[in-house]
Design a protein around this motif. Structure first.
Motif, PDB file in Angstrom:
ATOM      1  N   LYS A 261      -0.259   7.009  -7.852  1.00 12.67           N
ATOM      2  CA  LYS A 261       0.152   8.249  -8.440  1.00 12.67           C
ATOM      3  C   LYS A 261       0.651   8.226  -9.692  1.00 12.67           C
ATOM      4  O   LYS A 261       0.431   9.262 -10.472  1.00 12.67           O
ATOM      5  N   ALA A 262       1.216   7.079 -10.023  1.00 13.15           N
ATOM      6  CA  ALA A 262       1.779   6.974 -11.404  1.00 13.15           C
ATOM      7  C   ALA A 262       0.556   6.570 -12.587  1.00 13.15           C
ATOM      8  O   ALA A 262       0.922   6.962 -13.598  1.00 13.15           O
ATOM      9  N   CYS A 263      -0.332   5.960 -11.841  1.00 11.61           N
ATOM     10  CA  CYS A 263      -1.482   5.646 -13.198  1.00 11.61           C
ATOM     11  C   CYS A 263      -2.000   6.728 -13.673  1.00 11.61           C
ATOM     12  O   CYS A 263      -2.767   7.608 -13.114  1.00 11.61           O
ATOM     13  N   PRO A 264      -1.818   6.941 -15.261  1.00 15.44           N
ATOM     14  CA  PRO A 264      -2.403   8.043 -15.916  1.00 15.44           C
ATOM     15  C   PRO A 264      -4.136   7.902 -15.996  1.00 15.44           C
ATOM     16  O   PRO A 264      -4.597   9.082 -16.449  1.00 15.44           O
ATOM     17  N   GLU A 265      -4.552   7.009 -15.928  1.00 21.27           N
ATOM     18  CA  GLU A 265      -5.769   6.844 -16.118  1.00 21.27           C
ATOM     19  C   GLU A 265      -6.835   6.863 -14.518  1.00 21.27           C
ATOM     20  O   GLU A 265      -7.867   6.731 -14.496  1.00 21.27           O
ATOM     21  N   GLY A 266      -6.079   6.796 -13.509  1.00 23.85           N
ATOM     22  CA  GLY A 266      -6.681   6.655 -12.154  1.00 23.85           C
ATOM     23  C   GLY A 266      -7.494   5.281 -11.899  1.00 23.85           C
ATOM     24  O   GLY A 266      -8.194   5.446 -11.264  1.00 23.85           O
ATOM     25  N   ALA A 267      -6.739   4.440 -12.305  1.00 22.06           N
ATOM     26  CA  ALA A 267      -7.502   2.868 -12.490  1.00 22.06           C
ATOM     27  C   ALA A 267      -6.953   2.218 -11.201  1.00 22.06           C
ATOM     28  O   ALA A 267      -7.621   1.311 -10.760  1.00 22.06           O
ATOM     29  N   ILE A 268      -6.066   2.717 -10.395  1.00 22.03           N
ATOM     30  CA  ILE A 268      -5.579   1.997  -9.198  1.00 22.03           C
ATOM     31  C   ILE A 268      -6.095   2.861  -8.089  1.00 22.03           C
ATOM     32  O   ILE A 268      -5.871   4.002  -7.914  1.00 22.03           O
ATOM     33  N   SER A 269      -6.816   2.133  -7.071  1.00 18.09           N
ATOM     34  CA  SER A 269      -7.088   2.812  -5.888  1.00 18.09           C
ATOM     35  C   SER A 269      -7.000   1.862  -4.571  1.00 18.09           C
ATOM     36  O   SER A 269      -6.675   0.691  -4.816  1.00 18.09           O
ATOM     37  N   GLY A 270      -7.128   2.572  -3.554  1.00 15.36           N
ATOM     38  CA  GLY A 270      -7.139   1.592  -2.073  1.00 15.36           C
ATOM     39  C   GLY A 270      -6.677   2.615  -0.923  1.00 15.36           C
ATOM     40  O   GLY A 270      -6.103   3.692  -1.239  1.00 15.36           O
ATOM     41  N   GLU A 271      -6.742   1.859   0.118  1.00 16.47           N
ATOM     42  CA  GLU A 271      -6.124   2.831   1.381  1.00 16.47           C
ATOM     43  C   GLU A 271      -4.621   2.729   1.496  1.00 16.47           C
ATOM     44  O   GLU A 271      -4.067   1.646   0.988  1.00 16.47           O
ATOM     45  N   LYS A 272      -4.129   3.807   2.104  1.00 16.96           N
ATOM     46  CA  LYS A 272      -2.537   3.576   2.226  1.00 16.96           C
ATOM     47  C   LYS A 272      -2.415   2.527   3.042  1.00 16.96           C
ATOM     48  O   LYS A 272      -2.932   2.381   4.281  1.00 16.96           O
TER      49      LYS A 272
ATOM     50  N   PRO B  48      10.876  -2.621  -6.720  1.00 13.06           N
ATOM     51  CA  PRO B  48      11.249  -4.164  -6.890  1.00 13.06           C
ATOM     52  C   PRO B  48      11.158  -5.096  -5.763  1.00 13.06           C
ATOM     53  O   PRO B  48      10.831  -6.153  -6.087  1.00 13.06           O
ATOM     54  N   LYS B  49      11.348  -4.347  -4.727  1.00  9.90           N
ATOM     55  CA  LYS B  49      11.153  -5.125  -3.394  1.00  9.90           C
ATOM     56  C   LYS B  49       9.776  -5.839  -3.203  1.00  9.90           C
ATOM     57  O   LYS B  49       9.795  -6.714  -2.353  1.00  9.90           O
ATOM     58  N   PHE B  50       8.831  -5.215  -3.507  1.00 14.95           N
ATOM     59  CA  PHE B  50       7.390  -5.677  -3.526  1.00 14.95           C
ATOM     60  C   PHE B  50       7.112  -6.569  -4.641  1.00 14.95           C
ATOM     61  O   PHE B  50       6.309  -7.375  -4.625  1.00 14.95           O
TER      62      PHE B  50
ATOM     63  N   GLY C  15       0.777  -1.216  -0.022  1.00 14.73           N
ATOM     64  CA  GLY C  15       0.144   0.040   0.036  1.00 14.73           C
ATOM     65  C   GLY C  15       0.754   1.190  -0.008  1.00 14.73           C
ATOM     66  O   GLY C  15       0.435   2.286   0.387  1.00 14.73           O
ATOM     67  N   CYS C  16       1.946   1.239  -0.641  1.00 19.86           N
ATOM     68  CA  CYS C  16       2.981   2.521  -0.730  1.00 19.86           C
ATOM     69  C   CYS C  16       2.232   3.540  -1.623  1.00 19.86           C
ATOM     70  O   CYS C  16       2.445   4.582  -1.534  1.00 19.86           O
TER      71      CYS C  16
END
Length: 85
Positions: A30-41, A64-66, A24-25
């Motif tokens: 923040k990187a997704c240009p379409e806002g397709a990724i979401s979730g709680e920190k 990479p560590k994840f 949950g970092c």
């Protein structure tokens, strides 16, 4: 003969977040240009398959560590609970 390009390849695959790996970092959010990724920190994120354009930026940005984002063959549907299929 015209090249089909990579666009055809990307349309036949999907991205999913492996909940056991995601911390949950929110780098991918923040990187997704379409806002397709979401979730709680600090909780596993989810990818809205209807919004995802399969650009692969999320895989590039996930630390990479994840390595929590996986590329899977085929087109995934959004699961009823909002989790990745």
């Amino acid at each position: 003969v015209r090249s089909r390009g990579l666009g055809d390849v990307y349309k036949r695959q999907s991205y999913r977040v492996a909940p056991e790996k995601c911390r949950g970092c929110q780098v991918c959010v923040k990187a997704c240009p379409e806002g397709a990724i979401s979730g709680e920190k600090k909780s596993p994120q989810t990818i809205d398959q209807a919004k995802c354009v399969r650009c692969g930026i999320c895989i590039e940005k996930c630390p990479p560590k994840f390595a929590a984002i996986e590329c899977v063959p085929g087109v995934l549907e959004n699961a009823a609970e909002g989790r990745n299929a």
